[in-house]
Every structure is written in C-alpha cells, then in structure tokens.
Design a protein around this motif. Structure first.
Motif, mmCIF file in Angstrom:
data_model
loop_
_atom_site.group_PDB
_atom_site.id
_atom_site.type_symbol
_atom_site.label_atom_id
_atom_site.label_comp_id
_atom_site.label_asym_id
_atom_site.label_seq_id
_atom_site.Cartn_x
_atom_site.Cartn_y
_atom_site.Cartn_z
ATOM 1 N N LEU A 138 -2.255 8.301 8.474
ATOM 2 C CA LEU A 138 -3.234 7.490 7.746
ATOM 3 C C LEU A 138 -2.979 7.576 6.250
ATOM 4 O O LEU A 138 -2.646 8.646 5.741
ATOM 5 N N PRO A 139 -3.151 6.470 5.549
ATOM 6 C CA PRO A 139 -2.908 6.506 4.104
ATOM 7 C C PRO A 139 -3.980 7.321 3.379
ATOM 8 O O PRO A 139 -5.053 7.578 3.919
ATOM 9 N N ASP A 187 -4.168 3.789 0.406
ATOM 10 C CA ASP A 187 -4.984 2.718 0.978
ATOM 11 C C ASP A 187 -5.623 1.861 -0.112
ATOM 12 O O ASP A 187 -6.851 1.843 -0.272
ATOM 13 N N ALA A 207 -2.801 11.103 4.374
ATOM 14 C CA ALA A 207 -3.933 12.009 4.216
ATOM 15 C C ALA A 207 -4.539 12.424 5.532
ATOM 16 O O ALA A 207 -5.393 13.296 5.560
ATOM 17 N N GLY A 208 -4.162 11.802 6.617
ATOM 18 C CA GLY A 208 -4.743 12.150 7.896
ATOM 19 C C GLY A 208 -3.921 11.571 9.019
ATOM 20 O O GLY A 208 -2.876 10.943 8.781
ATOM 21 N N VAL A 209 -4.396 11.778 10.234
ATOM 22 C CA VAL A 209 -3.654 11.323 11.408
ATOM 23 C C VAL A 209 -4.625 10.634 12.362
ATOM 24 O O VAL A 209 -5.699 11.165 12.667
ATOM 25 N N PRO A 232 -6.984 7.741 1.173
ATOM 26 C CA PRO A 232 -8.045 6.808 0.767
ATOM 27 C C PRO A 232 -8.296 6.888 -0.739
ATOM 28 O O PRO A 232 -8.008 7.909 -1.377
ATOM 29 N N LYS A 249 0.835 -1.213 0.000
ATOM 30 C CA LYS A 249 0.000 0.000 0.000
ATOM 31 C C LYS A 249 0.868 1.262 0.000
ATOM 32 O O LYS A 249 0.595 2.228 0.718
#
Lengths: 853, 441
Positions: free
Chosen positions: B138-139, B91, B125-127, B141, B75
């Motif tokens: 965070l990967p 992701d 793209a996020g935490v 999406p 991924k």
C-alpha cells in the motif's frame, strides 16, 4: 447626566481586550448550527468544494432554521426558540419557506431561495422585535401568513421610550464578548423620534475553541406622527459579520480526535489560527413604512424594503493537486486496507493533532514550486518562465443579492364583528453568483479554467473555459473568476381575509394568489455549454395560491374548540428548476407546483392564571421537487439528481401551556409528538454535470423514511420565579428525541442496491436510516435588576444582571447529521463514506450586565 | 447621546476591527537529518515476492530523479543515492510540486514496508492481504508524508549513469540511466509513445547494434503519450525498471531522448537532393526541372558558369544598374516525411564582395509560383562565403551541416540574393553556389 457615564467608553476597550467575563443584557439564545445544502463530495484529487457549516451565537443568525421566534403568548413558540433551538428543532418539521416573515410590514423572504435573511438584523433582536405572530394558519390581520405561521417584526418599538442603555455580555461556549449601546430619544409631541443602536461582538480563536466571530450591528430608526392618524417611520440597519464555519464530522474523526469541537476548516500559520472557511455577510437594509389610521378600526399601511449586499463563503480552491482538506476520506485511517497502517495513522493524529488541520505551509510551498506550463494566455512578460502559478488559493464564493419589496395592506373592523384584511406585495429579487480570489497563497497568479471539465477536452478544446471570450486568462487577488450567473425573480401576490366573530362561533376564510416570474441570467459563455450559458434564459412563470379557513367554537369563556384547514399550491424554487445553473440554463422538463393539504384541530383553555393548547395536525405534501448535486463514484463525474414527485406526511400532537401559580411563580410546559415521513415513490433522474446527458432514471424507495433535520419529539417543563423587587430565576428541563439523519435518496434505488451483496450485513446498514442520540438538557437563568435610586433622585439608572447555565449536564450533543452522497465500500467491508454529524457544545455559561438610563 | 461615548465606541470598533493580513509564511528550512544507511543496504532487506516491515530507525538520503511531472509515473517518486535507487509509492498526485526532481529527500524508514511489483523494489506504508497469495503493497498515505519524507536541499541534480543494455542488472533498479547507441526497432519508429485515446500503456522495443534489446514503457496518461517516437539511433535517458523478466526504461519526458543518428542496420544516409550543376549548359540562365529561378526585382537571374572543369550557379548585381536586386533560386520539393536526421549542405564562393547578401531559406508551404514572398520562409543558419574583395577567393566554403530534422512534408530550399547597383553604396557581390545536397535517414 450622560457625561457621568462617559468614562465607560474609555473603560470598555480594556474590558474587551482582557475579555473578562461579563453579563448579557438578555437571555442568550440557544446556539444553533447551519447546514449548507450540498455535502460536497470530491473527484479523486481535484475538487475544490468545501463542505462546511455555519455556527453562530445569535438566534437571529438562524439562516437555515426559520424556527419559531419570540412570542410571549404561546409557551411552545418560546420554548422552541430558546430551549430547543440548539438541537435544531423545527416546528412541525416545516421548511423555512413555509413561514412568512415581515419587518415593519415588508415581506422579507427571498423568493429566489426561500430564505429569510436573518443576518440583516444580526445582533439586533433587542431592537427589532416580534410584535405580532401567528402559529400555523391562525389568522392575523397584517398578512395571510403561511403553513408555518407568520411573524411580524417591528424595528420601531424602541422609539417610544427615551432611554440609553449600555450592556456587555459574555458566553463561554464560544468565548464571545459583546458590547452594545442603544439610545432612543423617545416620542416627542412634535418632530421626529430617533433611536440608534450599535453592537460589537467578537471572539478570539483559541485551541480550546477554534471559532472566529467578528460582527458589527448598527441600526438607526426614526418615526414621525402626523395628527395622530399617520405614522411615517424608517429604519436603516447594517450588520456586517464574519464567522468561521464549522465542518460536520464522521464518527471516526470524532473518535480519533476526541473533541466535539473539531473543525477541519482551519490550520496554524505562523502559530496563529487561520480559517480557510468563513462566511461574510454585508447586507445594509432600508425599511420605510407609512401607516394611516382612518379611524380607530381602519388601518392602511405601505411598506417598502430595500436590501442589497452580498454573502461571501470563503474556502479553498485547488487545481490538480492533493486535496488540502485534512479530513478528506483518503486521509482517514479507515481508507487503508492494513490494520497496522490504520493504527499508525490514528497514532499520528492523536500524537500530533495539528496534522488534522490544514497545513498552510504546505499550500504555500506547493505554489512556490509551480511554474507556468505555457497555457496562460495573457501572462505579463515579467512572469513568463518565472512566475508562480498558484495551485491552491483562497476564494470567496459571492452571492450578490438585491431585494426590493413593496407592500400594501388594509385592515378594518366592522361593528367589531367582522375583521377584514387585504393586501398586496410585489418583490423584485436578483442574485448574482461568482467567485473572487482572496489570497494566492504565495503564487503570482491563478488560471481561470474549470478543472472539472478536463475530461471533456478531448472532444471540446474549450470545455474547460469559464469564459470562451477570454480563454486561459490569468487572474490575481481581488479578481472575479469562475462561473458568473444570476437569477432574477419577481413575485406578486394579492390576498384577503375575512374573520367573523359571534357569541359562540368565530370563523375565517382567506385566500392568496401569487405569480412568480423567474429567469436565469448568464454573464459569461462557458466552454461546456456556449449556446446555453450566456444571456437571459426564457422566463419561467409559476402561480401559487393558498386557501385557508377555520372555525372556533367557544364552549364558554375558558374553553375553545377549533378546526382549521388549508390548501396550498406553490411552484418550485430556482434551485429545484435549474439543473446546474452554474453552467447553463438547462431546466427540468416537469416543472410542477407542489400541493399541500393541511388539517388541524384542537382545544384551547384560557383563564387569568392558566392557558393551555392541545392540537392535532396533519400536513400532506405531494409533487414536491428537488435537485441535489454531488459527485457520483459510479459515473465518475459530478451529477445532478433531479427528483420529482416527492411526498411528505407531517402529523402529530402538540400540547403546551402555562400556569401562573401565584404572583411570583409560573410553570410552563410544551410537548410535541411528531411523525414526519416521506410518502410515495418519487422519481430521480441523474444527469451528468458536464454533458447534461441522462445517466439514469429510476424510482426512489423512500416511502416511510423519516424526515431528517429536526427532532420529532420534544418535551419541556419549566419553572419561573419573578418578583417585583427585580429578582428572577428560571429552570427548565428539556428532552428531544426521535431525531434522524437526513436521507440521501440515491441510496435507495435498485441500481445502487444491486452493487451491494444481498447476503452482506452491509446491505441492512445501507438501507437503514440512522437515529441520532436523544438530547437531555437543563437550562437555568438567574437575574436581578434594580435602580440606583440611592445615588440618583430622578430617573435613576437601571442595572440588570443575568447569569445563565445552558445545556447541562451534557458536554456535547449531536445536533444533526446527514448521509453522504458518495458511497463505496472499504477493503474491510465498511462504508467508505459514513454519515456526518454536526456537534453542538453542551453545557456553558453566559453572563450579561446592562445599565440603562 | 454623549459624543464621548460615541467616539469611544468607534475607537473600540476600529481597534478590534484591525486584523492582521496573512503574509507568506517563512518556508521550512532544509532538514538537518543525517543518513545512517544506504539504499543498497535497504535493497538487501528485501526478498523477491515477499513484503518486509522495517522496524529499525533507518534513515537514508537520496535525490528525486523521477516524479509525476509528466504523468508517466503515477503516485510514485524515485529517489537515488550513490549506491542504488528506490521507488516510493505515495498516495497523492502532483507530487512533482512537493518533491521536484533534484530535491534531496530524507527517508525515515521505520514502520515502512518493502515490497516488489513484478520484481521492482518499492517502498510503501502497509500491506493489503485481502489476497493472501499476492499481498499488495500500500502506498504511503498523505498524513504520513511529513513523517516519512523530509525535504532536504533543492537542485541536487543526479547525472545519469551510462550503461549498455547488456550491463543492466537488478542493482540498477530505480536508477537514472543513459542507454547509449540504441534505436527503436523499425516497427516502433514514428509511432506514438503510448495510447492516449484509450489511456493505455505501450511498450516499445529499443535495441543497440550489438548488445541486446529492452523495452521503453510509456503510460497512456503521460503528457507526451501522443508524441512520435524517433527513427534514428542515439541515447535515451530514463529510470530502469523491471517487470518479471522484462527490462524496461521509463522516461521522464521527451527531452530524455536524443535519437536521430545513423541507425545500426541502415546503408547510410539517403540522399534526397543533389545538385552540382554539371549537367547544366554553361553561360546560360539556370534552368533545372522542378527548380525555380526567379528575378523578383532587378531582373537578375541565376546563371551557370564554368571554370576548371566544374560548373556552378552564379548570381550578381554587377552592371545591372538597378536600385534593388532580389533573386531567388528555389529547389525542387524534397519530401522529408518519414525521415530523420535530415541535413542540408552546400558550397559557396564570393568574388568582389561589397556587401550584397546570399541567404538560404526553407519553406514547407511554397506554392511553386513566381511569387515566393507569399510563402513562409525560415532562414537557415548557413555559413556563406564572404570577405573576398578581389577577383579570386580562397576557395569553396562549405555551409556546414544544416539540420532539417524539424521539417516534414514537401520542403523547398531557396537561395535568395539581394544587392544594389545604384548610388554610392553599391552591393554587387558575386556568389557561386555548388554541390547542394540534402541527406537523411
């Protein structure tokens, strides 16, 4: 005279092309929705199953809801058909197999699936009409019926009257245009009577309504009478159709999209709407009946039905690539643990709604990057090292069906006191299931291997082969691939019924005994179960019987009290016997007949101006069996949940009636108060799909939960005005409530509950069964019919115009829902796989125009 | 029924029934974006251990140098520009089909997050702050793929930069590098790259002769996880990553490895076979223990000749009067298991060359009988002396260094002579063979 109206044939295509609003010849039936039995969860990225629902216009297309059909006799039947059907009302909560249906005397329910093939007469409800019916276990002369009643359809009604009719109709809930043409020669003194019927219905998918329907219906019927004592009649009907499928959606998706019509099964390709999921029916059917009336009291009838064709469910298939479904749970904002990221995804979807649809361009682009990795066994030389191996394709899952039904019945009246009927039926049904490549989406070939079995490759090098005789074959557009199996079932039954009438008391007793012989037929040996997948399985024989009786006490000429009871035993369907027939002939080891005991009592009032019926009933079913297939996250594999010992309690009160106020005004009402519950404590055994190993066996704590799939309370009041001058108007108010989502049993087991923190509020949510919102709908119908006598002295054509408004004032409502089979919890503590719902359009208009002469 | 109405109806049905087939859509044109910063500048935005959100409209462009094609990257894709590299967490799987190696990719970075895993810079793209001490990146999406990554031109291959172990630093993170002159430590040679059975990652140690060592990390899910590590010295290509203080290289596939040269600490090649025939009796049929001298057809055997103080093997079809001559000289078995870089060489000389042939073969299943044709022999690309039509050849011709690296187990080398001594087109060339050797690590 017909030549005067030949210009209509030239005008009609203009009308269709312009899609001008037009009128329908008969009241538009309630829109209904369909639900596929398997909600289709998926392995992390690899599964091809699509979860979809079928949404059609005609009530005769109610492939899933056998519900009550047309009868003018009981307002409850008419109301359930026209006014409650959109909310998926199912009379007394009975499943489809509980009702018996015949066409021209031939038993037409498929013994393998229990389905009634309404699609064979799609669009022909004006030609194939219900001529006789029975509510519940009330006796009828032509059949023993079943708990949910019996319906006899007759396709030869139109033969009696010489007529030609052309009609055009339009419904704006799905922007569907229909055109039909009917002609009947009438019954000659000698010779054959003929009638023909054609209908064409279509709509164009638009952004406002992204649904697609193309259907053609054709019927030819003929009849000849011999010496006033014999009739020979035959009917051939064919109703091919292609319909787009509607996907159920979660609340989250509805809130993001804001559109109750949201459907994840389509996307734009070259600026046109292209559907990934459609359903096709191709079922020509032939019915031949011979009727002999020995005298005015005695009838013998032979009926033969032959139905052959296929149902095709088109959808996407993929192998080791990203899930192409735009509503896949990992793509939803709720999947993320970051609220900012969630909002970013929500914003993206709301600003770019096309991102919530299938990205066809990406599917093609992916295929055009995919080269052969050397495992294709018979790759043509020109494609080696240069061919594109499709990772996404469009497939069609085909169910080829053949049904042959031979029926005989005998009926006589003895001194007008005894009504005796007897009959027998024999059915041969065969289904064959396999998949066909529809579109390679830019690739040159696809590999016929089972991606779900890759995990078994370590121990079994052939595990992923659908056909070990041809490993790793390349397949092309139009080729069949994947599983290839079928069922063959014969059904034989004998029945008889004795009714006796006297001054004060009528009574009846009846009984039926039947035997079914079922086997699985495997057409390929697969790598997972090579010894148990090819060839015929051992036949499984089950017996079924039904005994019923009733008594009616006539208090006077108007008031009647009745009481009826029935006991039924029937074996499970193929889907509840074979655990995973796609792969092997593995069956459950506890095949048991389901037992049902039914009681009913009530009061009937009849007078020239008023009729009413009040009834109380109770139906208790035990030892029912089911098998459900889904992806199980805990086991990280596809599983089959084999459920035994299911029990249902279906009881309630019904009241319906009508009052003819005067010549023009009529009031009718219907009220149903049901309590439909699960009873007892069934057991569920979980088997891994790829290995048949037993993963768990535990009781299911579902006692007292409600049966889903139908509202359990329904109210209707209607007012109708009809004059002899041709005006008619009607309005009805309907309220449906107490509708619950369909349960997923495995949630209510100790092992699953153990994974949920007892102190968490999620546990309560987990256990609760969601109740769907109530539905209030108002229907109105206006019509006018008149003859053009001013212009025609003899046999003036009749014009009929109808306008209707349906489902006001609501814009949409939830017609059904279910609990997903997967369960997990998001990082924020919310259920990752929430319930899914079927939305139904609310208010809409229909119009129709018919000319007959 | 009026036929006119009937035909009009049929016409309508046909008209409406004609639906267009779905042709392949035109594929997207490469993006026409332009970068306004570099990956090096993006690196500077990150503080180790922290997560940062990019709020400006930065656009970078890079080329994909690694993806999940062999499942050694999960991924993740790695892109690189002229200044640095970046690992992008996505992701989804099968990313190699959407972002193949060599594809140029534009990154719209606004709204994305930078973080690190063990010190390795990543883009997400996020935490996930469920663990407040260790926020987790965070990967990206799938719905955001098109928004963040915009494909550019394909086939923009990046040449790996050659860097010694001692030169490695964080500035090379996520870059495609060639580490030259390295070898696996002895305990890591001949082992599987990773534990495929248990799907567990394995770190192997590579070292250069004089500039340190590092790890080669391979995922247990990698398609080549079960392949064996090499024994020799050479170069290895991969993506440079770090985990804490560990320097790691992650390969894309086994074609990134070329390590069959001389090892740093070895005493040179081992000689597995040497035959110069000096101990053989001259003018006699060749007979060496363990060797086979087979006159398959024509009755001609290899024999020893002596000249100028050297002895050598000789074979010819001259004066035998046979319509067909086939003779085999098969070496004793040589065990190549556990070796690397095995090579065969020998010298040949030809006299009165008129077309007879001398070929060299190798077999791993020769059964030692006098029926060599039953076994499977593979022709080796040896340079054999030829063209001397007279009695005196120019000299010995060396065969060249013939690689036997692909062979394992007990191998036999065979010299096969074929000639004709009847008819008008006789082929009776005389061949001399000497100094046969097989060496390996």
């Amino acid at each position: 005279m017909l030549k005067k109206f030949s210009w209509i044939g030239l005008l009609a295509p203009i009308i269709i092309s312009a899609q001008l609003p037009s009128k329908k010849a008969s009241p538009v039936r309630a829109v209904d929705s369909l639900q596929l039995p398997v909600p289709a969860p998926a392995e992390a990225e690899n599964t091809p199953v699509s979860s979809s629902q079928n949404d059609t216009e005609e009530a005769s297309d109610e492939m899933y809801y056998p519900s009550l059909l047309q009868s003018a006799r009981d307002p409850l039947i008419t109301t359930a058909m026209y006014d409650w059907g959109a909310a998926r009302f199912s009379w007394r909560g009975y499943i489809r197999e509980r009702a018996e249906h015949r066409i021209n005397g031939a038993l037409i329910g498929f013994p393998i699936t229990g389905q009634v093939p309404w699609y064979i007469m799609n669009g022909m409800s004006s030609q194939i009409r219900m001529s006789q019916s029975a509510l519940g276990i009330a006796p009828v002369e032509y059949s023993l019926g079943n708990l949910a009643g019996s319906r006899m359809f007759d396709g030869t009604n139109s033969l009696s009257q010489q007529q030609t009719a052309i009609s055009v109709g339009y419904a704006d809930n799905r922007q569907t245009l229909r055109f039909n043409l009917a002609h009947s020669s009438g019954m000659p003194v000698k010779g054959w009577a003929w009638s023909t019927y054609f209908q064409y219905a279509t709509n164009r998918a638009t952004n406002a309504y992204p649904g697609m329907l193309t259907s053609f219906s054709g019927l030819i019927a003929t009849e000849k009478k011999y010496r006033n004592s014999q009739r020979l009649y035959a009917m051939f009907c064919f109703a091919p159709q292609v319909i787009s499928k509607q996907s159920p959606i979660t609340r989250e998706l509805f809130h993001i999209n804001g559109n109750f019509r949201y459907n994840s099964n389509w996307g734009f390709q070259e600026n046109q709407i292209r559907f990934a999921a459609t359903r096709t029916y191709q079922f020509p059917a032939l019915f031949i009946t011979h009727e002999y009336s020995a005298n005015q009291h005695t009838v013998r009838k032979w009926s033969l039905a032959a139905i052959s064709g296929y149902q095709g469910d088109q959808g996407l298939d993929w192998y080791q690539v990203a899930d192409p479904r735009p509503d896949y749970y990992r793509y939803m904002p709720s999947y993320s643990a970051d609220s900012l990221l969630q909002q970013r995804v929500i914003d993206l979807f709301q600003q770019n709604p096309e991102r919530l649809q299938i990205n066809w361009q990406q599917l093609y682009a992916t295929n055009l990057q995919s080269r052969d990795n050397g495992i294709a066994a018979n790759l043509p030389a020109g494609l080696v090292n240069s061919g594109y191996r499709s990772r996404y394709i469009v497939e069609e899952r085909r169910t080829h069906t053949r049904l042959f039904s031979l029926n005989y019945y005998y009926h006589t009246l003895v001194r007008k006191v005894v009504d005796f009927s007897a009959g027998a039926s024999w059915q041969l049904a065969e289904n064959r299931y396999r998949k066909k490549v529809v579109d390679l989406l830019g690739g040159d070939y696809y590999l016929n291997i089972n991606g779900f079995a890759d995990a078994q490759l370590q121990d079994n090098a052939l595990a992923n082969q659908y056909n070990i005789a041809e490993p790793n074959p390349t397949i092309y557009k139009g080729d069949y691939f994947g599983y290839d199996f079928g069922f063959r079932q014969t059904h034989t039954e004998f029945w008889c019924q004795w009714q006796q009438n006297s001054k004060r008391v009528d009574w009846f007793v009846a009984g039926r005994w039947g035997v079914d012989r079922l086997m699985r037929k495997g057409y390929v040996a697969n790598g997972l179960f090579p010894l148990n997948s090819f060839g015929n399985s051992l036949p499984i024989t089950t017996q079924a019987y039904l005994a019923k009786g009733g008594i009616t006490r006539k208090l006077n000429g108007n008031h009647f009290l009745f009481a009826q009871a029935a006991f039924q035993s029937r074996g499970p369907l193929a889907a509840a016997i074979f655990i995973h027939p796609r792969y092997s002939a593995f069956t459950r080891n506890d095949i048991t007949a389901e037992k049902t005991f039914h009681m009913e009592a009530g009061w009937v009032f009849r007078s020239p101006s008023m009729s009413s019926r009040l009834s109380l009933f109770s139906t208790q079913t035990n030892q029912a069996q089911e098998i459900q297939s889904f992806y199980n996250d805990a086991a990280a594999t596809w599983v089959n949940h084999v459920v035994s010992g299911l029990g249902f309690l279906q009881r309630g009160v019904e009241w319906s009636g009508s009052v003819q106020w005067n010549v023009d005004w009529n009031v009718d009402w219907a009220a149903c108060f049901y309590q439909l519950l699960y009873r007892g404590q069934p057991t569920g055994k979980l088997y891994a799909d790829n290995t048949e190993s037993l993963l768990s066996s535990e009781p299911l704590w579902i006692n007292g939960y409600r049966l889903g799939g139908t509202p359990q309370q329904a109210l209707h009041i209607g007012l109708r005005y009809q004059t002899s001058e041709g005006w008619m108007a009607s309005v009805s108010i309907n309220q449906l409530s107490n509708h619950w989502v369909s349960l997923h049993y495995l949630r209510r087991t100790s092992s699953v509950l153990a994974s949920v923190d007892p102190a968490s509020p999620l546990r309560q949510t987990w256990m609760e069964q969601e109740k769907l919102p109530d539905v209030l709908s108002i229907h109105a119908l206006f019509g006018y019919s008149f003859r053009l006598t001013k212009f025609y002295k003899q046999k003036a054509p009749v014009i009929r115009i109808f306008l209707s408004a349906r489902n006001f004032p609501t814009r949409y409502f939830i017609a059904g829902g279910y609990e997903q089979a997967r369960w997990d919890v998001n990082a924020d503590g919310q259920i990752r796989f929430p319930n899914k719902y079927f939305f139904s359009p609310g208010s809409y208009f229909t119009s129709s125009f018919q000319i007959s002469f | 029924m009026s036929s006119r109405i009937f035909y009009c109806f049929l016409w309508m049905v046909c008209l409406q029934a004609c639906r267009p087939q779905w042709d392949q859509p035109a594929l997207s044109m490469p993006a026409s974006l332009s970068a306004n910063t570099t990956l090096r500048e993006i690196h500077k935005l990150h503080f180790p251990g922290n997560v940062e959100k990019i709020v400006d409209d930065w656009v970078v462009v890079g080329v994909v140098v690694a993806n999940d094609r062999t499942d050694n990257f999960y991924k993740t894709i790695v892109i690189q520009d002229a200044t640095a590299g970046l690992s992008i967490r996505l992701d989804a799987t099968a990313l190699h089909l959407s972002y193949p190696e060599g594809m140029q990719v534009y990154l719209r970075l606004k709204g994305c997050w930078l973080g690190d895993y063990g010190g390795l810079l990543q883009l997400g793209a996020g935490v996930d702050r469920s663990d407040s001490i260790y926020p987790r990146l965070l990967p990206i999406p799938v719905p955001l793929f098109q928004q963040v990554l915009v494909p550019g031109l394909p086939n923009q291959w990046v040449k790996p930069r050659e860097v010694n172990i001692s030169q490695l630093s964080d500035s090379f993170q996520n870059c495609l590098l060639t580490i030259p002159e390295v070898e696996l430590i002895p305990s890591d040679t001949g082992k599987a790259w990773a534990d495929a059975n248990n799907q567990a990652a394995v770190n192997h140690v590579i070292r250069s002769c004089n500039s340190g060592s590092m790890y080669v990390r391979t995922s247990g899910f990698a398609k080549f996880a079960s392949a064996k590590t090499p024994r020799g010295n050479g170069k290895i290509i991969g993506i440079y990553t770090v985990f804490g203080w560990e320097k790691q290289l992650v390969m894309r596939d086994t074609s990134d490895v070329a390590m069959d040269g001389l090892r740093c600490t070895g005493s040179g090649y081992k000689t597995l076979l040497w035959e110069d025939f000096d101990l053989q009796k001259p003018a006699a049929v060749l007979s060496i223990a363990g060797w086979k001298n087979i006159a398959e057809m024509g009755g001609q055997s290899f024999y020893i000749k002596s000249a100028f103080n050297e002895r050598y093997a000789t074979i010819e079809a001259f004066a035998c009067g046979q319509p067909r001559v086939a003779s085999w000289l098969i070496s004793a078995p040589v065990n190549l298991t556990g070796t690397s870089g095995a090579r065969l060489s020998f010298d040949t000389r030809d006299v009165f060359d008129n077309g007879a042939s001398l070929k060299v073969y190798v077999s791993t299943n020769y059964d030692g009988t006098n029926n060599p044709s039953k076994s499977k022999w593979t022709l080796l690309p040896a340079s054999i002396a030829n063209g001397t039509t007279g009695a005196v050849s120019a000299g010995w011709k060396n065969s060249g260094s013939i690689s036997l690296s692909g062979y394992k187990g007990n191998c036999h080398i065979a010299f096969k002579y074929e000639g004709v001594d009847t008819g008008r087109n006789r082929q009776t060339t005389t061949f001399h063979i000497d100094r046969i050797s097989i060496v390996a690590n």
